[in-house]
Design a protein around this motif. Structure first.
Motif, PDB file in Angstrom:
ATOM      1  N   ARG A  58      -9.266  22.658  36.420  1.00 17.12           N
ATOM      2  CA  ARG A  58      -9.241  23.599  37.539  1.00 17.12           C
ATOM      3  C   ARG A  58      -9.409  22.888  38.872  1.00 17.12           C
ATOM      4  O   ARG A  58      -8.893  23.328  39.895  1.00 17.12           O
ATOM      5  CB  ARG A  58     -10.348  24.641  37.368  1.00 17.12           C
ATOM      6  CG  ARG A  58     -10.336  25.738  38.421  1.00 17.12           C
ATOM      7  CD  ARG A  58     -11.143  26.925  37.983  1.00 17.12           C
ATOM      8  NE  ARG A  58     -11.005  28.049  38.895  1.00 17.12           N
ATOM      9  CZ  ARG A  58     -11.346  29.290  38.603  1.00 17.12           C
ATOM     10  NH1 ARG A  58     -11.844  29.575  37.414  1.00 17.12           N
ATOM     11  NH2 ARG A  58     -11.196  30.260  39.476  1.00 17.12           N
ATOM     12  N   TRP A  59     -10.112  21.761  38.872  1.00 21.23           N
ATOM     13  CA  TRP A  59     -10.396  21.073  40.131  1.00 21.23           C
ATOM     14  C   TRP A  59      -9.527  19.830  40.335  1.00 21.23           C
ATOM     15  O   TRP A  59      -9.681  19.143  41.330  1.00 21.23           O
ATOM     16  CB  TRP A  59     -11.875  20.688  40.170  1.00 21.23           C
ATOM     17  CG  TRP A  59     -12.750  21.899  40.161  1.00 21.23           C
ATOM     18  CD1 TRP A  59     -13.087  22.690  41.226  1.00 21.23           C
ATOM     19  CD2 TRP A  59     -13.379  22.483  39.027  1.00 21.23           C
ATOM     20  NE1 TRP A  59     -13.885  23.733  40.822  1.00 21.23           N
ATOM     21  CE2 TRP A  59     -14.091  23.636  39.468  1.00 21.23           C
ATOM     22  CE3 TRP A  59     -13.419  22.174  37.672  1.00 21.23           C
ATOM     23  CZ2 TRP A  59     -14.821  24.457  38.606  1.00 21.23           C
ATOM     24  CZ3 TRP A  59     -14.140  22.994  36.812  1.00 21.23           C
ATOM     25  CH2 TRP A  59     -14.826  24.105  37.288  1.00 21.23           C
ATOM     26  N   ASP A 108     -12.169  27.051  44.838  1.00 15.89           N
ATOM     27  CA  ASP A 108     -12.993  25.854  44.747  1.00 15.89           C
ATOM     28  C   ASP A 108     -14.452  26.193  45.048  1.00 15.89           C
ATOM     29  O   ASP A 108     -14.763  27.062  45.867  1.00 15.89           O
ATOM     30  CB  ASP A 108     -12.523  24.797  45.749  1.00 15.89           C
ATOM     31  CG  ASP A 108     -11.225  24.151  45.299  1.00 15.89           C
ATOM     32  OD1 ASP A 108     -10.857  24.329  44.127  1.00 15.89           O
ATOM     33  OD2 ASP A 108     -10.592  23.484  46.142  1.00 15.89           O
TER      34      ASP A 108
END
Length: 255
Positions: free
Chosen positions: A198-199, A213
């Motif tokens: 996801r990051w 985020d």
């Protein structure tokens, strides 16, 4: 995820693959429809996905139709879809994997079209690749929920459902390209998403910001509410635009 806040120059410099692919499609549209007398007509004739010619050994026609389109609305619709849904995947996958995914799903869709349609069938357009991207998103929604927030998941599922329904509404659409582009994207997704979190951000650019985020922002929830409202506005607008597009094509070519 799908809201674009960059300036035009920032968008081009950040999402190079998407920008180049859109530019190629627009370049060939202008060449074919505005400057056909300067070789555009010949380019279209040589590039269209004509099954008979492919059977005769002109295998480049499995690739070249991706960048040719049947008119202004056709190229604008596919370009807008790529503009909206391409950047997030390019950021996650990186340029090389994103381009491979885009072209790979389109070629698979064109191969299926060649195998299952008649010898005189011809087609153009990047729809197989666009639905390939949708296929990756569908895989993420179903099996990689860690990569996408719930609001974005709801949005993409709604868009996919509308797209599949519209595929069967109009007889001028290459149904096989749409469906097998979608299937190819979902099937290839595990391979291309390997190592993606996801990051993760393959672009490595500080000006690429995902609103999901982690970070401290006292107005975070208010912003998320506004983003959710904007996303559903995009869904409604996209649905209306898609229905209008197919209605226009039907009116111009099938009435």
């Amino acid at each position: 995820m799908f809201l674009r806040n960059e300036s035009f120059s920032e968008y081009i410099s950040t999402y190079k693959a998407v920008s180049v692919l859109i530019s190629i499609c627009l370049f060939f549209y202008i060449w074919v429809y505005w400057f056909g007398f300067l070789g555009g007509n010949e380019i279209f004739a040589l590039g269209v996905g004509w099954n008979f010619a492919i059977a005769m050994g002109e295998y480049w026609r499995l690739v070249t139709p991706i960048f040719l389109h049947g008119g202004l609305m056709h190229v604008m619709f596919n370009s807008f879809a790529l503009f909206l849904f391409g950047p997030w995947l390019e950021a996650k996958l990186g340029i090389s994997r994103f381009v491979m995914l885009f072209l790979g799903t389109a070629v698979i869709a064109n191969i299926v079209t060649f195998l299952l349609q008649g010898p005189n069938y011809s087609h153009v357009g990047a729809s197989g690749a666009i639905y390939g991207l949708f296929g990756v998103y569908l895989y993420i929604v179903l099996l990689r929920k860690d990569l996408m927030d719930q609001v974005s998941s709801q949005m993409i599922v709604t868009i996919i459902i509308i797209g599949v329904i519209m595929t069967f509404v109009n007889p001028g659409i290459n149904i096989l390209a749409h469906l097998f582009g979608l299937i190819a994207g979902a099937a290839l997704a595990p391979l291309f998403l390997t190592g993606v979190s996801r990051w993760s951000n393959q672009l490595g650019s500080s000006n690429v910001h995902d609103p999901d985020d982690i970070g401290f922002d006292p107005k975070r929830w208010e912003k998320k509410r506004r983003i959710k409202e904007q996303l559903w506005f995009y869904i409604a607008g996209g649905a209306v635009a898609m229905i209008g597009f197919f209605w226009l094509i039907d009116t111009l070519f099938f009435s």
